[in-house]
Design a protein around this motif. Sequence first.
Motif, PDB file in Angstrom:
ATOM      1  N   GLU A  23     -59.951 -45.754  19.479  1.00  0.00           N
ATOM      2  CA  GLU A  23     -59.316 -45.813  20.777  1.00  0.00           C
ATOM      3  C   GLU A  23     -58.625 -47.147  21.009  1.00  0.00           C
ATOM      4  O   GLU A  23     -57.683 -47.260  21.810  1.00  0.00           O
ATOM      5  N   ARG A  59     -64.028 -43.443   6.863  1.00  0.00           N
ATOM      6  CA  ARG A  59     -63.503 -44.532   7.693  1.00  0.00           C
ATOM      7  C   ARG A  59     -64.081 -45.860   7.196  1.00  0.00           C
ATOM      8  O   ARG A  59     -65.283 -45.954   6.901  1.00  0.00           O
ATOM      9  N   ASN A 100     -59.748 -38.765  12.084  1.00  0.00           N
ATOM     10  CA  ASN A 100     -60.599 -38.704  13.271  1.00  0.00           C
ATOM     11  C   ASN A 100     -61.601 -39.863  13.202  1.00  0.00           C
ATOM     12  O   ASN A 100     -61.460 -40.770  12.373  1.00  0.00           O
ATOM     13  N   ASP A 101     -62.630 -39.825  14.016  1.00  0.00           N
ATOM     14  CA  ASP A 101     -63.564 -40.942  14.059  1.00  0.00           C
ATOM     15  C   ASP A 101     -64.326 -41.088  12.751  1.00  0.00           C
ATOM     16  O   ASP A 101     -64.790 -42.190  12.415  1.00  0.00           O
ATOM     17  N   LEU A 147     -57.930 -35.513  22.048  1.00  0.00           N
ATOM     18  CA  LEU A 147     -59.241 -35.996  22.465  1.00  0.00           C
ATOM     19  C   LEU A 147     -60.301 -34.917  22.408  1.00  0.00           C
ATOM     20  O   LEU A 147     -61.496 -35.226  22.352  1.00  0.00           O
ATOM     21  N   GLY A 190     -61.046 -33.160  19.997  1.00  0.00           N
ATOM     22  CA  GLY A 190     -61.677 -33.178  18.687  1.00  0.00           C
ATOM     23  C   GLY A 190     -61.364 -31.986  17.821  1.00  0.00           C
ATOM     24  O   GLY A 190     -61.886 -31.869  16.716  1.00  0.00           O
ATOM     25  N   SER A 239     -63.232 -29.498  13.613  1.00  0.00           N
ATOM     26  CA  SER A 239     -63.686 -29.959  14.921  1.00  0.00           C
ATOM     27  C   SER A 239     -65.047 -30.628  14.765  1.00  0.00           C
ATOM     28  O   SER A 239     -65.703 -30.532  13.715  1.00  0.00           O
ATOM     29  N   HIS A 263     -56.723 -38.629  15.792  1.00  0.00           N
ATOM     30  CA  HIS A 263     -55.891 -39.779  16.117  1.00  0.00           C
ATOM     31  C   HIS A 263     -54.513 -39.728  15.434  1.00  0.00           C
ATOM     32  O   HIS A 263     -53.568 -40.311  15.947  1.00  0.00           O
ATOM     33  N   GLU A 304     -65.898 -33.958  14.992  1.00  0.00           N
ATOM     34  CA  GLU A 304     -66.044 -35.316  14.483  1.00  0.00           C
ATOM     35  C   GLU A 304     -65.222 -36.308  15.304  1.00  0.00           C
ATOM     36  O   GLU A 304     -64.703 -37.288  14.791  1.00  0.00           O
ATOM     37  N   GLY A 305     -65.063 -36.021  16.559  1.00  0.00           N
ATOM     38  CA  GLY A 305     -64.366 -36.938  17.431  1.00  0.00           C
ATOM     39  C   GLY A 305     -62.889 -36.613  17.534  1.00  0.00           C
ATOM     40  O   GLY A 305     -62.371 -35.678  16.904  1.00  0.00           O
ATOM     41  N   PRO A 306     -62.176 -37.376  18.362  1.00  0.00           N
ATOM     42  CA  PRO A 306     -60.761 -37.110  18.592  1.00  0.00           C
ATOM     43  C   PRO A 306     -59.917 -37.197  17.319  1.00  0.00           C
ATOM     44  O   PRO A 306     -60.244 -37.914  16.386  1.00  0.00           O
ATOM     45  N   ARG A 363     -62.897 -49.410  16.948  1.00  0.00           N
ATOM     46  CA  ARG A 363     -62.882 -48.031  17.381  1.00  0.00           C
ATOM     47  C   ARG A 363     -61.440 -47.517  17.437  1.00  0.00           C
ATOM     48  O   ARG A 363     -60.530 -48.246  17.852  1.00  0.00           O
TER      49      ARG A 363
END
Length: 913
Positions: free
Chosen positions: A183, A175, A155-156, A115, A117, A136, A142, A138-140, A181
Amino acid sequence: MGGSVQSLLSSDAATCISVAERMIALGTYSGAVHILDFLGNQVKEFAAHTAAVNDLCFDTEGEYIGSCSDDGSVIINSLFTSERMKFEYHRPMKAVALEPDYARKSSRRFVTGGLAGNLYLNAKKWMGYRDQVLHSGEGPIHAVKWRTSLIAWANDAGVKVYDAATDQRITFIERPRGSPRPELLVPHIVWQDDTLLVIGWGTSVKIASIKTNQNKGVNGSFKYITMSSLNQVEIVASFQTSYFLSGIAPFGDSLVVLAYIPAEEDGDKDFSRTIPSRQGNAQRPEVRVVTWNNDELATDALPVHGFEHYRAKDYSLAHAPFSGSSYGGGQWAAGDEPLYYIVSPKDVIIAKPRDTEDHINWLLQHGWHEKALEAVEANQGRSELVDEVGSRYLDHLIVERKYGEAASLCPKLLRGSASAWERWVFHFAHLRQLPVLVPYIPTENPRLRDTVYEVALVALATNPSFHKDLVSTVKSWPPGIYSTSPVISAIESQLNTSSMTDHLKEATELYVIDGQHDNAFALYADLMKPDLFDFIEKHNLHDAVREKVVQLMMVDSKRAVPLLIQHRDLIHPPEVVSQLMAARTKCDYRYLLHLYLHSLFEANPHAGRDYHDMQVELYADYDPKMMLPFLRSSQHYTLEKAYDICVKKDLLKEQVFILGRMGNTKQALAVIINRLGDIEEAIEFVSMQHDDELWDELIKQSLNKPEMVGVLLEHTVGNLDPLYIVNMLPNGLEIPRLRDRLVKIITDYRTETSIRHGCNDILKADCVNLLVKYYKEAKRGICLSEDVDQASSKRSEQRSSHLGERVVSMKSMEVKSKTRGGGRCCICFDPFSLQNVSIIAFFCCHAYHTTCLMESTISIGDKKESGAASKGTTPYYEFDNGIDDDEEDDDEDEDASSGTPRMRCILCTTAAG
C-alpha cells in the motif's frame, strides 16, 4: 512533455500512464483518461471514472484502452469507434490488463484486480460477459501484466504467473523479505520479452526466466505439453538497491530504474523498514541505468516540480513499445529511439539516451568527420546538424582528393535538397571530377534542372574512359529530363577520331530519343546488336540497310537473308555481293554469299544470273546436294567451269548431267558405269538421249560385267531388241539368274506385243471415224449473200458452238478458193462481187454464182432458200442451214427415194447439202 499536458495538469494530477505505438494514455486523479500524441497534444478525452485512475492498458494494435479506478469500475474504450464497455466490481480496482490480441479476438478478454483480493478474467460468452476468478485470498492485487498467453500479477504474497492457454498457474515468486507494504510502495512488474519477467519491489530487483509449456510445432504453431513436465521458473538475476524503486523498465541488456531517494536527515537506515514521509524533505527522483549485476552505467536527476512532497508511489515509469510493437524481442530495432515516460502528479517527463550533438561537434572539431557522420546516422540528428556534418565531411574529402568517396556519400549527405545537389554537381565539374559523381545524381526526388544533367552527360562523353558509364547512364535516366542536342554534339565531335570507342557507339539511345533513327541504326549495325532487326522493322529503316549488309549478315544471317531478298528492289543483288566480297577479312564471306545467292535463286532464278558461275562453286563447297537441282534449273552458268568444279569436288552425278548438256554422252555414260556403277541410271540416261550408237556403247561397256548385262537384259524391253544383246554376248559368259531374266524378257516382250496390237486396232478405228467425220464435213457447201434467212439464223444461234467450227472451216476454204479459183466463178469466170450477188462455195475450194450453178444443173428441185444477213456485213452460212448430220442423212435418203437430184460441184463430185 509540452503540448496540452501543462494545461491538463494545472487543475488535475496525473496518476498513471500507458504508451502505445501511436499514442499515449494519461490517467488523472479526477478519473479522466486523456489520449495524447507524442508531442503532448490532446487527441481525445474519456471522462471514464468518478475517482482516481489507477492503471491503464492498451492492446497491441492500439485500438482499445482499458482503465480501472478507485470507483470500482473497469472501462474499455475504442479509440476509433464509439464502442465502450463498463464493468462494475464495487471495490477499488488497482490493475487491469487487456489480452494482447484484444482487438482481433471475439472473446474480448481482460484481467483485473484490486483491493478485494480477487483476480478476475473477464471474457465474452454466448450469454454476455462473464468473470472467472483466477486467484483470491492473498491480499489486494497491486499489478497485473499480460504477455502472449501469460498473465503475471502481484499481491501481498508475491508474484504469480498464469497460462491462459492451458488454464494453469505456472509459477510463484515470493515477495522479497522486509519490503515495504504494497500500500505504501507498490511492486512493479514488466515483461521484457515472452519469457523474461522483470520485478521491482521496494529495494529488490529480480529477473525471472519463465520456461512455459509452449513448444514449437509444425509451421511455427504451438503445441502444449503437460505442465508438470516443462513449466518452471529460473531467477537469472537478483540484486538489492540503496533506493526505493518507483518504476523499472528494460533497456537492452540493462535496466532503467526510477530511483526514489529518501530524505538526507534519515541517514543510513534500513530502507526495508522505513517509509518515505511527506514532510517536504524528499530528494529529486533519479533515472539510473544499471546492469543485471547492479553496475550503475548512468544517472540523471529529474527536474520534477514539487518533488519535495512526493512519495515513492507518486511516481510511475513507462516505456515505448519495443521495435514498433510491444511484442518485439525486448530490444529496440536499429533506428528506433528508446523513450521512457516518467509521471509525477504535475509533470510528464520524457527520458531518452543523452543527446549526441555535443559529441558530434567535438568530433568535427578534432577532424574525425567519419565518426561524426556515423554518430549522426546512428542517432538521427537534426537535419541542420546532418547538413552541417555532411558539408564539412565532403569538403574534407575534396581537400584530401578522395573524389570517389565524396561522390558515394552525396546521396546520403545531400538527400532531397535540389539546390545542394546542383551546387555540388557544378563544384565537381569545376574540379573536372564530375564523371565520378554522375552515377549518384538523382533523377527524381529531387529533380534537378535540365542543364545539370546535360553537363553531366557531356562530361562523360568527352572522357573516353567514362564512355561505358555514358551508355549505362543514358539507358537508366528518363529521356525527358535533359536535351540530347548538347550530348549528341559532344559525341559526333569524337566519331571517327582516336577518342572513338565502342562504348561511345553504344550511346545510340540518344539518337533514338532525338528521332535520328538512321544514325542510331548505323551505330547499332557497327556494334552488331542482336535487336538490330527489330529496330529496323520498328522504325522502317529498310533504305538504311543498303550500306550495312555485312553487319546484318554477321549478326543473324537467318534473319538478314530474308530481309535482303524481300527488299531486293531497294538493296540490289550486285550491292549485296560486292559488300560481302569486300568483307573477306571480317567474316566467312563465301558462306554468307552462298546463303544469299541460294535464297535469291529460289525467289527468282534469273535475278542473280550474273553470279551463277560463282554459285556453282559455292554449292560445291557448302551444299553439294543442291548442286544438281541448280544445274538443271539454271541456264546462266558456263558448262566448262561447272564441269571443272564438279571434277575437282568429285561430284559424279553432276558431271554426268553437265557432260550430257555438253553433248559428251559417251563420256557421261562412262562416268555412270565406271564411277557410279549404276546400270539402271545408265539405261535411263541412254533412253533419254534417243541415240542408237549410245546403246551400242552401253552394251560394249557392260559386256565385261555379268551383273550389268543381267540388269541390261531386264530393262531393254521397249528400248532395244534383247536378241541383239544376246547375240553380242561372248560364249561362256556367266550371267547371274539368266534363266529367270530370259523368262521375264519373253513375258515382257509378249505383253508389249499385245499392247502394240491393241494400240494399232484403236488407231485404225480412230482413223476410220475421223475420215467419216471429214467426209461429212467436206460435202457441205456455204452460201455467201447480203440477206440471211431468219430461220437459218435462229437455228444457227441454237448451235453456236458448232457454227464456230464451221466458220473456221469456211475461212480456211475462202483462202484456198482465192488461190485455186482466183476469186472468180468456175463457170462464167467473172470476178465475185458480194454486193447483190449470191455465191455458193464448196469445200473443194470451187465457188460459183448461184445463178450460174443453178442454170448448169439438170434439175434443181425444191431447195431451201438461202439466208440473209443485215447490210454492211457479209456473214457466212452453211448451205444446209445447220441441219444435223443425222437429219442430213435422212434428207439424202428421202431425196434418193424421191428421185430429186441434189446440187453438185460441176468440177468435182462433192455434193452440196
